[in-house]
Design an enzyme around this catalytic site. Structure first.
Site, PDB file in Angstrom:
ATOM      1  N   GLY B   9      80.051  74.290   6.033  1.00  0.00           N
ATOM      2  CA  GLY B   9      78.599  74.362   5.901  1.00  0.00           C
ATOM      3  C   GLY B   9      78.018  75.199   7.018  1.00  0.00           C
ATOM      4  O   GLY B   9      78.320  74.974   8.186  1.00  0.00           O
ATOM      5  N   GLY B  10      77.185  76.162   6.651  1.00  0.00           N
ATOM      6  CA  GLY B  10      76.650  77.108   7.627  1.00  0.00           C
ATOM      7  C   GLY B  10      75.141  77.059   7.725  1.00  0.00           C
ATOM      8  O   GLY B  10      74.494  78.074   7.953  1.00  0.00           O
ATOM      9  N   ALA B  13      72.973  72.716  11.139  1.00  0.00           N
ATOM     10  CA  ALA B  13      73.935  71.840  11.804  1.00  0.00           C
ATOM     11  C   ALA B  13      75.278  72.539  11.968  1.00  0.00           C
ATOM     12  O   ALA B  13      75.885  72.518  13.053  1.00  0.00           O
ATOM     13  CB  ALA B  13      74.098  70.540  11.016  1.00  0.00           C
ATOM     14  N   HIS B 235      58.799  64.235  -1.100  1.00  0.00           N
ATOM     15  CA  HIS B 235      57.744  64.904  -0.331  1.00  0.00           C
ATOM     16  C   HIS B 235      56.430  64.829  -1.092  1.00  0.00           C
ATOM     17  O   HIS B 235      56.403  65.060  -2.293  1.00  0.00           O
ATOM     18  CB  HIS B 235      58.132  66.366  -0.074  1.00  0.00           C
ATOM     19  CG  HIS B 235      57.323  67.015   1.000  1.00  0.00           C
ATOM     20  ND1 HIS B 235      56.016  67.391   0.814  1.00  0.00           N
ATOM     21  CD2 HIS B 235      57.625  67.328   2.282  1.00  0.00           C
ATOM     22  CE1 HIS B 235      55.555  67.928   1.947  1.00  0.00           C
ATOM     23  NE2 HIS B 235      56.516  67.893   2.846  1.00  0.00           N
ATOM     24  N   ARG B 296      55.195  60.564   5.236  1.00  0.00           N
ATOM     25  CA  ARG B 296      55.418  61.102   3.902  1.00  0.00           C
ATOM     26  C   ARG B 296      55.529  60.031   2.830  1.00  0.00           C
ATOM     27  O   ARG B 296      55.004  60.192   1.727  1.00  0.00           O
ATOM     28  CB  ARG B 296      56.691  61.945   3.910  1.00  0.00           C
ATOM     29  CG  ARG B 296      56.481  63.167   4.732  1.00  0.00           C
ATOM     30  CD  ARG B 296      57.701  64.021   4.811  1.00  0.00           C
ATOM     31  NE  ARG B 296      57.316  65.240   5.510  1.00  0.00           N
ATOM     32  CZ  ARG B 296      58.138  66.228   5.773  1.00  0.00           C
ATOM     33  NH1 ARG B 296      59.403  66.149   5.405  1.00  0.00           N
ATOM     34  NH2 ARG B 296      57.715  67.293   6.405  1.00  0.00           N
ATOM     35  N   HIS B 367      62.911  65.489  -1.995  1.00  0.00           N
ATOM     36  CA  HIS B 367      62.945  66.462  -0.910  1.00  0.00           C
ATOM     37  C   HIS B 367      64.131  66.315   0.034  1.00  0.00           C
ATOM     38  O   HIS B 367      64.740  67.314   0.451  1.00  0.00           O
ATOM     39  CB  HIS B 367      61.639  66.337  -0.119  1.00  0.00           C
ATOM     40  CG  HIS B 367      61.494  67.290   1.011  1.00  0.00           C
ATOM     41  ND1 HIS B 367      61.672  68.653   0.850  1.00  0.00           N
ATOM     42  CD2 HIS B 367      61.181  67.099   2.317  1.00  0.00           C
ATOM     43  CE1 HIS B 367      61.469  69.237   2.024  1.00  0.00           C
ATOM     44  NE2 HIS B 367      61.192  68.332   2.935  1.00  0.00           N
ATOM     45  N   ARG B 408      61.950  59.893   6.950  1.00  0.00           N
ATOM     46  CA  ARG B 408      61.979  60.914   7.987  1.00  0.00           C
ATOM     47  C   ARG B 408      60.580  61.427   8.272  1.00  0.00           C
ATOM     48  O   ARG B 408      59.834  61.730   7.349  1.00  0.00           O
ATOM     49  CB  ARG B 408      62.856  62.083   7.537  1.00  0.00           C
ATOM     50  CG  ARG B 408      62.772  63.280   8.456  1.00  0.00           C
ATOM     51  CD  ARG B 408      63.767  64.346   8.092  1.00  0.00           C
ATOM     52  NE  ARG B 408      63.462  65.066   6.883  1.00  0.00           N
ATOM     53  CZ  ARG B 408      62.567  66.038   6.795  1.00  0.00           C
ATOM     54  NH1 ARG B 408      61.855  66.406   7.830  1.00  0.00           N
ATOM     55  NH2 ARG B 408      62.362  66.653   5.648  1.00  0.00           N
ATOM     56  N   SER B 413      63.682  66.914  10.940  1.00  0.00           N
ATOM     57  CA  SER B 413      64.945  67.293  10.293  1.00  0.00           C
ATOM     58  C   SER B 413      65.595  68.452  11.027  1.00  0.00           C
ATOM     59  O   SER B 413      66.797  68.422  11.312  1.00  0.00           O
ATOM     60  CB  SER B 413      64.721  67.670   8.834  1.00  0.00           C
ATOM     61  OG  SER B 413      63.734  68.666   8.734  1.00  0.00           O
TER      62      SER B 413
END
Lengths: 249, 657
Positions: B9-10, B13, B235, B296, B367, B408, B413
Site C-alpha cells: 500500500g502506497g 501510511a 460523512h 460527523r 466515508h 473519527r 485521519s
C-alpha cells in the site's frame, strides 16, 4: 425520459501486441452520469449494440473525482479524465480511445510509467536532511505559496503529453508536466538547492528546448495548471544557467 | 543491516513507513495496486490536525487528546492517542519542510482552520486538496530513495496473501502482477499492511474504486483479528452520483458553511431567494455551541433524520442545503476560493453549479472505517507497536483500527495515517534486527501453489449465471441499507443471511474472461469474495453491539436522555464518581482532578440526570470494549469483546450542546 440511451464506441485491444478494433455499446442514461458510470453499466451486461456477448471493457480509474489522475483517455478525440466527462456535455456517439503516446496494456488502459521516471530524472523532491524533529520550516510568503500550489496539483495524468506534438516516439522530450514540477521545486526554499541539477537536465536532450510552443498542454490540463508559464520560466532559468556555466569555464 | 521489509500500500501510511525504513538503511519492497501517486489518500480534502496553538486560543495537545477520545466515544486506545497528538506538531513541521504547499497567514506562518468536534483552529491545510499535497510530498521522498536504490516499487501488483511459516510467523507475501496475472512470492523479515479503507464493500462511497478492503480481508482470513468493524463513518456531506458519492469536505463548514432546509418543505423557490426567516438551520438551533461543526456522526444523523424521518429534504428528496455563499457564511468569495477551491471545483464539475453563487445540495455518504486490522496496544515502555497478532506482520493507516475509536474527528485521519506509518517503520527495523533468519524455501513454494490454484479456480468460473459487478451492487445496497446510519437488529440479522446468500452465489459467477493481460473481471471477482467476508465482520459486530456509540447508532438501544433543562454536570453524580474510582483501580492510575471534580458552585444534578448517569455507567461497563472478529470459513465470524486501555482520562457522556 426513461428510455434515453447512451451510445459508446470503444476502441479495444486484447493486449500490448494485438491489433485494435472497435465495439459499440448502448446503456441506459441516468441524470448527471459520467463516462465512467456509462462504462460501469456495460460491465453489468457486456453485450455490444449488435447483440454480441463480449468480455468486459478494461479501463484505469481510481478516485473518480479528478485528483488521482488514473482515468485519462481520449474522449471524442480529446485527452481528459473520464470521471469528469459528463455524458450530457458530450456529443453522441461517445468515442473512447486509449492515449496514443503510451503503450496500450489493454483496451483503454495504457502504461504511463515514463512520466514517473521523468520525475526521477528532474529530482522532483525537496532534499530534507531527515525525518526527525528539526523544528519548523522557513516561512513562505502567501503569494508564493499560491504560485507553488498551482503546480503541486499536477496529478501526472498525462493529458498534456498526449496533446503535445513534440512528445512522441521519436523524441526524448520530457513534456510539460515534468517541466512544471522542475519549476515548482526550483521555487521551494530547500528544493532550489538542486536547481542546477534540474536545469542541467532541462538544458540537455529532451529538455525545455524541445518544446515547440504549440501550447496544447495548457489547453487540455484538467487542473488548469499554467504549464506554459512554467515552460517560459524554466526557459529563462536555463538561459541564465547556461551563461553562468560558460562564465565558470 | 541484513533483512528486507515489504510494505503493501502506497498511500500516506505506506509511504510514511517506507521513508522511515529506508532512512534506517533497510531496503523496502513497496507494493501497490496502482502507481502509489494515485492512492486514495489524495482524496482527503480538508486538512491535518495538530494543536500548535497558532491562533492564541490556548490550544494544546492535551485538548487534542480529549477531543479525539470524546469524539470517538472512548473506544480509542488512550496512550496511543496521547502519542499521536503529542507528535502532531512535529509531523506538520516535517511535512512543511518536505515542501507541502500549506496555506499561509499574511506573515507567512502556517494557517489553521477549525474542524468538527473541537472549538479550536487546529487544522493545517493546503487549499482543499490537503491529502493530495501530503501524499505527493511523501511520494517525492520515496522517489528519492527509489533513485538511491533503497526502495523498489511494485506498482500494479495486487497483494494476495501473507506467506506464513509453520509457526504462524509472517515471512513475506504472495502478490499478483495485474498486467499479466503472474503470481510471485516475495521474501521479507517484516511486512506492513497499509492498504486503506473498505469503501467498496458499501458499493458506492466517497472512497476510490481501488478501496476494496480485499487485502485486509485476506490477512483476516489468515488469522489476523479484525477490530471494531461495525464503526463505519458516514460523512454528512457528499454529492450523490451514479458511480460514487463525492465528498464535500467538512472544511466547508469549518470556513462558515451552514446546513439548512426550507422551513416549509413545499417551498420550491430558488434557494438564494429564500430569506433566513424561511430557513431552518437545524444544526445551529439544536447545537448552539458547536453549531454546524458538531462531530460527523451527529451531523449525519441529524441530516438523515430531517430527510428520512421528517421528510423535510429539498423537494421531498434526500438532500439538504450546505450554504457557503458569501451572503450567508459572511466570508469573502475570493478568500473562500483560495481556501476551498478544490472542493468548489468538484462541485462545479460534477453537480454543474457554483457553490459561491448557490447553496450546494448534499446528503450523507459512507466515508471511512474506524475499524480495521487489530494491532497491539503500546508496550511496557510506552512504545506504539503497529503490530498485528501475526508475528512479523504490521499494519498502519485506515486499514488498522486503533486511533479513532467509535467515530473519527475530521482531519485526524491524515494524522493517524502518517503517525502510524512513521511508527510502524522503526518498529519493523527493530523487529528484523532481532529476527534475521531466513525461512525455508518450501514455505514460499507452498504459498505460490496455493495462490495459483485459487487463481485457476476463479478463472475457471464460467458456467454460472451471476455477474460479479451486479453481485457487487447487491452487496453495496444491502450494506448501505442495513449497516450505515441507522441500524436495527432485525435488519442486521437479515443482512447476515444476505451475506451468506451472496457468498453462495459468488461461486456461480461467470468471470467471462479467461485471458491474461489486465484481466479486471477476474481480479474483481476474486476481490469480491474477500469483500463479502469483510462485510460479515462489520455486520456481525453491529448486530451484537446493542448500544449507541459514535458512528454505531441503534435507536432500539439508545439511552433515554433527560430533558435539556435537567442535564447537569456528570461529575456531580454518585454513579459517575463510583465509576471513575473503579476505572482508576482497574487501570492503576489516578486521573487528573479536572476529570473528576466539577468547578465550585456547579449545581447539583437533577434526579432525572442521576438516573440517566446510572444507566450510562452500566452501558459503559458493558460496552466500552473493542470488538474482535475472528474469521471462520463458510460461517459467521466469531466475535469477542476486550477492554480498552483508559489510562489518560475517564469516559464522560457524549453530549454536544
Amino acid at each position: 425520459m426513461a428510455d434515453k440511451k447512451v451510445h459508446l464506441i470503444v476502441k479495444r485491444q486484447e493486449g500490448p501486441d494485438s491489433a485494435p478494433y472497435w465495439e459499440e455499446f448502448e446503456v441506459p442514461h441516468t441524470p448527471g452520469m459520467n463516462v465512467i458510470s456509462a462504462l460501469m453499466e456495460t460491465r453489468l451486461n457486456p453485450v455490444t449494440r449488435d447483440g454480441k456477448r463480449v468480455r468486459p471493457v478494461t479501463w484505469d480509474s481510481g478516485c473518480l473525482e479528478e485528483v488521482c489522475g488514473a482515468c485519462s483517455m481520449l474522449i471524442n478525440g480529446r485527452p481528459r479524465q473520464s470521471c469528469s466527462a459528463l455524458v450530457d456535455n458530450l456529443e453522441q456517439p461517445i468515442r473512447l480511445e486509449p492515449f496514443s503516446k503510451f503503450p496500450v496494456l489493454r483496451d483503454l488502459m495504457v502504461d504511463r510509467s515514463p512520466m514517473f521516471e521523468a520525475l526521477k530524472r528532474i529530482k522532483a523532491w525537496v532534499p530534507v536532511d531527515g525525518t526527525y524533529a528539526m523544528g519548523p520550516a522557513e516561512k513562505i510568503d502567501p503569494a508564493q505559496q499560491q504560485e507553488m500550489y498551482k503546480y503541486s496539483e499536477c496529478m501526472t495524468c498525462g493529458c498534456c503529453l498526449e496533446a503535445c506534438p513534440q512528445y512522441n516516439d521519436s523524441s526524448a522530450f520530457v513534456g510539460a508536466s515534468a517541466i512544471g514540477q522542475a519549476y515548482l521545486f526550483n521555487m521551494n526554499p530547500t528544493g532550489k538547492t538542486l536547481k542546477d541539477d534540474r536545469l542541467d537536465e532541462m538544458m540537455g536532450p529532451g529538455g525545455v528546448v524541445d518544446c515547440g510552443n504549440a501550447q496544447n498542454c495548457v489547453r487540455v490540463c484538467p487542473k488548469g495548471i499554467p504549464l506554459t508559464d512554467a515552460i517560459a520560466a524554466i526557459g529563462g532559468q536555463v538561459t541564465l544557467h547556461a551563461v553562468k556555466r560558460l562564465l565558470r569555464q | 543491516m541484513s533483512g528486507r521489509v515489504i510494505i503493501v500500500g502506497g498511500g500516506l501510511a505506506g509511504l510514511a513507513a517506507t521513508i522511515k525504513v529506508a532512512e534506517a538503511g533497510v531496503p523496502v519492497d513497496l507494493f501497490s495496486v496502482v502507481p502509489v501517486k494515485r492512492s486514495h489518500s489524495v482524496c482527503a480534502q480538508g486538512g491535518i490536525n495538530a494543536a500548535k496553538n497558532m491562533k492564541g486560543e490556548g490550544d494544546h495537545p492535551d485538548i487534542h487528546v480529549t477531543d479525539t477520545l470524546f469524539g470517538g466515544e472512548y473506544l480509542a486506545d488512550q496512550p496511543l492517542v496521547r502519542r499521536m497528538c503529542d507528535e502532531a506538531p512535529n509531523i506538520i513541521d516535517l511535512l512543511d519542510r518536505m515542501g507541502v504547499t500549506f496555506n499561509r497567514t499574511p506573515e507567512g506562518f502556517l494557517d489553521f482552520r477549525r474542524f468538527g468536534g473541537t472549538l479550536h483552529n487546529r487544522t493545517a491545510f493546503a487549499g482543499a486538496t490537503t491529502g493530495q499535497q501530503l501524499m505527493y510530498a511523501l511520494d517525492e521522498q520515496v522517489r528519492r530513495y527509489e533513485a538511491a536504490s533503497l526502495v523498489e516499487k511494485y506498482e500494479y501488483w495486487e497483494f494476495l496473501s501473507a506467506v506464513k511459516d509453520g509457526e504462524g510467523r509472517c515471512r513475506g507475501i504472495a502478490a499478483m502482477n495485474i498486467w499479466d496475472r503472474e503470481v510471485k512470492v516475495f521474501r521479507a523479515n517484516a511486512v506492513c499492511i497499509c492498504t486503506g479503507g473498505p469503501g467498496m464493500v458499501f458499493g458506492k462511497s466517497t472512497n476510490s474504486v481501488i478501496n476494496t478492503g480485499a487485502a485486509a480481508s485476506r490477512v483476516w482470513q489468515q488469522g489476523v483479528w479484525y477490530a471494531n468493524g461495525e464503526f463505519i463513518q458516514v460523512h454528512p456531506t457528499s454529492i450523490p452520483g451514479a458511480d460514487k458519492l463525492r465528498l464535500i469536505s467538512e472544511s466547508v463548514r469549518g470556513e462558515g458553511g451552514r446546513v439548512w432546509v426550507p422551513r416549509n418543505p413545499a417551498d420550491k423557490r430558488d434557494p438564494v431567494e429564500i430569506p433566513d426567516s424561511d430557513r431552518d438551520y437545524f444544526l445551529e438551533t439544536k447545537y448552539p455551541k458547536y453549531g454546524n461543526l458538531v462531530p460527523r456522526d451527529v451531523a449525519t444523523r441529524e441530516i438523515f433524520s430531517v430527510c428520512v424521518d421528517e421528510n423535510r429534504g429539498i423537494n421531498g428528496e434526500n438532500m439538504v442545503y450546505l450554504d457557503i455563499t458569501p451572503a450567508r457564511s459572511g466570508k469573502d468569495g475570493e478568500v473562500l476560493e483560495r481556501k476551498l477551491g478544490g472542493v468548489f471545483e468538484i462541485y462545479r464539475k460534477f453537480a454543474g453549479d457554483d457553490p459561491i453563487q448557490r447553496p450546494m445540495r448534499i446528503f450523507p455518504g459512507m466515508h471511512y472505517s474506524m475499524g480495521g486490522l487489530w494491532v497491539s496496544p503500546v508496550d511496557g515502555g510506552g512504545q506504539v507497536r503497529q503490530k498485528t497478532n501475526v508475528p512479523g506482520l504490521f499494519s498502519a493507516g485506515e486499514v488498522e483500527f486503533q486511533y479513532l475509536g467509535a467515530n473519527r474527528l475530521g482531519a485526524n485521519s491524515l494524522l493517524s495515517c502518517i503517525f502510524g506509518g512513521f511508527t510502524a517503520g522503526p518498529r519493523m527495523v527493530e523487529w528484523i534486527a532481532s529476527h534475521p533468519e531466513e525461512a525455508d524455501e518450501s514455505v514460499y513454494s507452498d504459498e505460490l501453489k496455493r495462490q495459483n490454484a485459487e487463481n485457476d479456480k476463479v478463472l475457471g468460473m464460467n458456467s454460472g449465471g451471476e455477474n460479479a459487478f451486479a453481485l457487487h451492487r447487491e452487496l453495496g445496497q444491502a450494506m448501505t441499507a442495513q449497516c450505515t446510519v441507522v441500524r436495527r437488529n432485525e435488519g442486521l440479522r437479515q443482512l447476515m443471511d444476505k451475506l451468506g446468500e451472496l457468498e453462495e452465489r459468488w461461486s456461480d459467477i461467470d468471470v467471462n474472461d479467461a485471458s491474461t493481460p489486465v484481466n479486471q473481471s477476474f481480479a474483481f471477482t476474486r476481490a469480491l469474495f474477500d469483500m463479502i467476508q469483510l462485510a460479515k465482520a462489520m455486520a456481525k459486530g453491529a448486530l451484537l453491539r446493542d448500544e449507541c456509540r459514535g458512528a454505531h447508532y441503534k435507536p432500539d438501544f439508545d439511552l433515554e436522555k433527560p430533558e435539556k433543562e435537567q442535564l447537569g454536570d456528570h461529575r456531580m453524580t454518585d454513579a459517575y464518581k463510583g465509576f471513575v474510582r473503579e476505572l482508576e483501580a482497574k487501570h492503576g492510575v489516578e486521573y487528573d482532578a479536572k476529570f473528576k471534580e466539577a468547578p465550585a458552585g456547579t449545581a447539583p444534578a437533577a434526579p432525572e440526570f442521576q438516573e440517566y448517569m446510572r444507566n450510562w455507567v452500566e452501558q459503559q461497563k458493558r460496552w466500552s470494549k473493542t470488538t474482535l472478529a475472528t474469521w471462520k470459513p463458510n460461517a459467521e465470524p466469531d466475535i469477542e469483546f476486550r477492554d480498552v486501555v483508559m489510562t489518560c482520562e475517564p469516559p464522560k457522556p457524549r453530549i454536544y450542546k
